[in-house]
Design an enzyme around this catalytic site. Sequence first.
Site, PDB file in Angstrom:
ATOM      1  N   ASP A   1      -6.406 -44.020   4.741  1.00 27.51           N
ATOM      2  CA  ASP A   1      -7.026 -43.472   3.558  1.00 27.51           C
ATOM      3  C   ASP A   1      -7.319 -42.129   4.530  1.00 27.51           C
ATOM      4  O   ASP A   1      -8.195 -40.997   4.187  1.00 27.51           O
ATOM      5  CB  ASP A   1      -8.096 -44.085   4.022  1.00 27.51           C
ATOM      6  CG  ASP A   1      -8.275 -45.209   3.187  1.00 27.51           C
ATOM      7  OD1 ASP A   1      -8.230 -45.431   2.408  1.00 27.51           O
ATOM      8  OD2 ASP A   1      -9.024 -46.183   4.334  1.00 27.51           O
TER       9      ASP A   1
ATOM     10  N   CYS B   1      -6.243 -42.856  10.515  1.00 24.86           N
ATOM     11  CA  CYS B   1      -5.377 -44.198  10.352  1.00 24.86           C
ATOM     12  C   CYS B   1      -4.222 -43.697  10.746  1.00 24.86           C
ATOM     13  O   CYS B   1      -2.724 -44.919  11.519  1.00 24.86           O
ATOM     14  CB  CYS B   1      -5.114 -44.469   9.081  1.00 24.86           C
ATOM     15  SG  CYS B   1      -7.151 -44.649   8.049  1.00 24.86           S
TER      16      CYS B   1
ATOM     17  N   CYS C   1     -19.210 -42.543  14.053  1.00 27.42           N
ATOM     18  CA  CYS C   1     -17.262 -42.318  13.934  1.00 27.42           C
ATOM     19  C   CYS C   1     -17.413 -41.311  13.622  1.00 27.42           C
ATOM     20  O   CYS C   1     -17.533 -40.720  13.306  1.00 27.42           O
ATOM     21  CB  CYS C   1     -18.026 -43.327  12.345  1.00 27.42           C
ATOM     22  SG  CYS C   1     -18.023 -45.143  12.532  1.00 27.42           S
TER      23      CYS C   1
ATOM     24  N   ASP D   1       9.486  -4.205   7.307  1.00 27.11           N
ATOM     25  CA  ASP D   1      10.644  -3.585   7.392  1.00 27.11           C
ATOM     26  C   ASP D   1      10.675  -3.518   5.761  1.00 27.11           C
ATOM     27  O   ASP D   1       9.998  -3.378   4.490  1.00 27.11           O
ATOM     28  CB  ASP D   1      12.242  -5.254   7.021  1.00 27.11           C
ATOM     29  CG  ASP D   1      13.080  -4.493   7.380  1.00 27.11           C
ATOM     30  OD1 ASP D   1      13.416  -3.427   7.871  1.00 27.11           O
ATOM     31  OD2 ASP D   1      13.979  -4.531   6.591  1.00 27.11           O
TER      32      ASP D   1
ATOM     33  N   THR E   1      13.580  -2.262   4.054  1.00 29.45           N
ATOM     34  CA  THR E   1      14.741  -2.415   3.375  1.00 29.45           C
ATOM     35  C   THR E   1      14.645  -3.239   2.174  1.00 29.45           C
ATOM     36  O   THR E   1      14.663  -4.656   3.643  1.00 29.45           O
ATOM     37  CB  THR E   1      16.332  -2.038   3.343  1.00 29.45           C
ATOM     38  OG1 THR E   1      16.059  -0.384   3.609  1.00 29.45           O
ATOM     39  CG2 THR E   1      17.198  -2.470   3.122  1.00 29.45           C
TER      40      THR E   1
ATOM     41  N   ASP F   1     -20.900 -40.457   8.175  1.00 35.60           N
ATOM     42  CA  ASP F   1     -20.126 -40.696   8.382  1.00 35.60           C
ATOM     43  C   ASP F   1     -18.930 -40.575   7.488  1.00 35.60           C
ATOM     44  O   ASP F   1     -18.284 -40.230   6.436  1.00 35.60           O
ATOM     45  CB  ASP F   1     -18.926 -41.359   9.605  1.00 35.60           C
ATOM     46  CG  ASP F   1     -17.819 -41.116   9.971  1.00 35.60           C
ATOM     47  OD1 ASP F   1     -17.812 -40.119  10.705  1.00 35.60           O
ATOM     48  OD2 ASP F   1     -16.794 -41.737   9.402  1.00 35.60           O
TER      49      ASP F   1
END
Length: 707
Positions: A2, A6, A356, A400, A402, A682
Amino acid sequence: MDCPSCASKIETAVGRFDGAEDIRVNYHSQVLAFRLDEAATPRSSVEEQIRKLGYGVAPVEAPRVVEGGPGAAAGDLGFVRPRQPWWKGKKARLAATIGVLMVAGFAVSLAVPALDHWVYLPAALLGLVYFGRKAIAAAGAGSPFSIEMLMSIATVGAIAIGATSEAAVVVFLFTVGELLENVAAGRARAGIEALGALVPRTALRIEDGTAREVPAASLKVGDLVLVRPGDRVSADGEVAEGESEVDESPVTGESVPVAKAEGAPVFAGSINASGALQVRVTKPASDNTIARIIRLVEEAQDAKAPTARFIERFSAIYTPIAVAVAALVAVAPPLVVGADWDTWIYRGLALLLVACPCALVLSTPAAIASGLAVGTRRGLLVKGGGALETIGRIRAVAFDKTGTLTEGRPRVTDLLALSGPERTMLGLAAAVENGSSHPLGRAILERADADGIPLRPAKDSRAIPGKAVEAVVTGKRVAVGSPTFAAGQAPLPNDAEQAVAEWEAQGKTVVVVSVNDVPTGLIAVRDEPRPDATAGIRALNALGVDAVMLTGDNVRTGQAIAGALGLKVKAGLLPEDKLREIGALRDKAPVAMVGDGINDAPALAAASVGIAMGGGTDVALETADAALLNSRVVDVAALVGLSRATLSNIHQNVAIALGLKAVFLVTTVAGITGLWPAVLADTGATVLVTLNALRLLGYRFKGVAHG
């Protein structure tokens, strides 16, 4: 899985087995890859431990390749949870069951108020059994401070002090929150899974002049494949026969169909629009453009961004401290001042839920995953969260010339006939250059072909190195050479000398066509800027990013191109000079280097972040930290904009996660809020963080029109 916590639990658990090495758990792709010495630990033991933690495991299905990750070796083992509708999953069934038990308990409590303490117990115990088993397994596998453990302790404590209704609400909200996290995370993964579905499962392989349907995965390098109008291309290859327009938007995000003729490259997953094509396969199925993009994106998601690494380190310290504070809140007031035990134990349990760290841990990877996904969908490949973060902080971009700011293919820009028609003069030059591999020669041949000028036969060709090419055409000796060479044969007319000076001041290369040593015309050739180069530089400047061109070309050519585009230039640079210039820029602020990925590798590596310009080429995909598949200069600004949007999303997510915790910390200790609102600190924050990260999937860069 989840959320990233985990993945951490699984990584910790597998790492405790003897013989397990190079462990990589990719939360976004749901893949575990590792080396295992099965003489020390049977694979079944690892699978059993993962199941104890509450996760399903299954071997990764072919043709997915997991051996290509960092530190991997042949024999890597991968597991992935089988895909199924969210409402059929174990979490959905658990949430529904707990919800039904709570409703039933509420109905009984209304009818028999004396049973109020007991009627919610079944719902609370069901959740406690499910999450408690996972908590114990995680603790035994080396993760004692898991969110399941904190939630289980809070539930047990609530039941012990008689708050069974709140214990039931806690497990119900926690289950629903995890279910919503899973659904949201699945949406974020869907973009990458859809990318894999672009490649057709079957192909029409041509054998003995007949097209026969075969599995696309069985195609080998060198096979000839028929792609009919409307078909998706089944493999990376090049056109062997036929002409058509191909829609490459599914692969590169380029909305305009691209004309394809013999020798042109095509990508697996692109759509053939008009004519039938015969395509010679150049890459096996496991290494086609789509497969490599998926592999690069998954590796990028697996590579933690600096912010994510910091938050993980922070949460590893923060969680145990938060648990200790919650315990102190529960016991200190009753012991020190004789406060009510039930009241302060209740508040301590609520603080456990506030502690948490899930939302905080998810705040960065959720945003990074969405940023990588939206970039991939638009042809902006970024190899990891670290690079995506750095791109947003750059204050200068070195280009750059070219193949990056210019197309890398010189074109004829001007013609001036000194005698006779321009077509005749151009035809003579093309006849002399026929078969040449020199860029100037190819440019002249392309212009003659575009103007429909037939090539006359030439003989006795010879090259005068650095000066001219000569051949006999229709009985006359024709030379195509530098103005200096031509002037050595015969003086140039005044109007010719004036044109040479004017064109060279514009950064063009001028050649003189002479017939029997008499100048008959001038041809100017230049590697033209990309059509979007000016808009791309302007978009960068609007973002507050300076642009500078670093080129090995002469000062006059460099200044002519840079002046037209509106950026600074450092010309006449050797490779080591480019490195020095990059270093000087990097000392002031983070700098990006944009190159074609072929001869710019040292400069790309020296910059804070290297961006390779290349339409799906091997080098563009494998070199540097990011790749622009559409070879558009405006995409550099789009990449900076996407990175800044991602950084902003990360900051918002961290603010949501920490802000809710701070609010509920105060209200919990003050006794204003209880257990079930603490779950929202949380679980609710985790859902908000995930949904906020998903907003990035709709991001569009407003600085330029973006196909």
